[in-house]
Scaffold this active site. Sequence first.
Site, short mmCIF file in Angstrom:
data_model
loop_
_atom_site.label_atom_id
_atom_site.label_comp_id
_atom_site.label_asym_id
_atom_site.label_seq_id
_atom_site.Cartn_x
_atom_site.Cartn_y
_atom_site.Cartn_z
N ARG A 1 -1.40 -48.35 -15.50
CA ARG A 1 -0.14 -47.65 -15.75
C ARG A 1 0.22 -47.72 -17.23
O ARG A 1 0.40 -48.80 -17.79
CB ARG A 1 0.97 -48.27 -14.91
CG ARG A 1 2.20 -47.36 -14.86
CD ARG A 1 3.30 -47.95 -14.01
NE ARG A 1 4.01 -48.97 -14.75
CZ ARG A 1 4.58 -50.03 -14.18
NH1 ARG A 1 4.51 -50.23 -12.90
NH2 ARG A 1 5.22 -50.90 -14.92
N HIS B 1 7.54 -47.93 -14.90
CA HIS B 1 7.52 -47.60 -13.47
C HIS B 1 8.56 -46.52 -13.17
O HIS B 1 8.32 -45.62 -12.37
CB HIS B 1 7.81 -48.85 -12.65
CG HIS B 1 7.99 -48.59 -11.19
ND1 HIS B 1 6.93 -48.34 -10.35
CD2 HIS B 1 9.10 -48.50 -10.43
CE1 HIS B 1 7.38 -48.12 -9.12
NE2 HIS B 1 8.70 -48.21 -9.15
N TYR C 1 6.60 -57.39 -19.39
CA TYR C 1 5.45 -57.87 -18.62
C TYR C 1 4.13 -57.17 -18.91
O TYR C 1 3.10 -57.55 -18.38
CB TYR C 1 5.76 -57.75 -17.11
CG TYR C 1 6.05 -56.35 -16.63
CD1 TYR C 1 5.04 -55.49 -16.25
CD2 TYR C 1 7.37 -55.88 -16.56
CE1 TYR C 1 5.31 -54.20 -15.81
CE2 TYR C 1 7.65 -54.61 -16.12
CZ TYR C 1 6.62 -53.76 -15.75
OH TYR C 1 6.89 -52.49 -15.32
#
Length: 201
Positions: free
Chosen positions: A160, A164, A173
């Site tokens: 990714r 999100h 993160y």
Amino acid sequence: GLVRGMPVETILQWWRGHPSGWWNPADWNVASICVPIGTHVPHATGLAWGKKLRGEDAVAMAFFGDGATSEGAFHEGVNFAAVMEAPVVFVCNNNGWAISTPVSAQTRSETLADKAVGYGMPGVRVDGLDVLAVWEAAREAVDRARAGGGPTFIEAVHYRAAPHATADDPRAYIDAARVEEERARECVGGYDAFLRRAGVL
């Protein structure tokens, strides 16, 4: 939806939460988008099984992320599909993260495709950024389902390279350098370049 001829405005209105964004699944052969994670997996199984019972030549496809494989609805739907030999293809978009939870914290399976073995169905792992590899895996799975071979689980692996969602700040993160490396492998641009080299575009 676009591939099946659904108007662009219908899709955009759905994402805006406007009532005109609803569509009749029978009109486009596309079910509405499920926001709760994994709840559509049993729906796809039930639809496929129903088509099989009616003798219709149809295959259902369900698309979800790696996080859905940690949900109970996923396991129930996939298990039922295998037991009933339902003509359904499960496509897992494994981008490495369920929001901020890495796959390594979601499962002890070496790959998500390995989970298919426990349900008695084929599990296939492909490069999720390779358009032709994904298409080939999907085509084989659909042909198998149409021939009465039951369900298949496809794990399309990539990384990714974006948040999100709009409420997510992945800097907490995610490795920013890795994100930039992965953006260089973006699939639409890569496929465009492939088609140009082949003289198609």
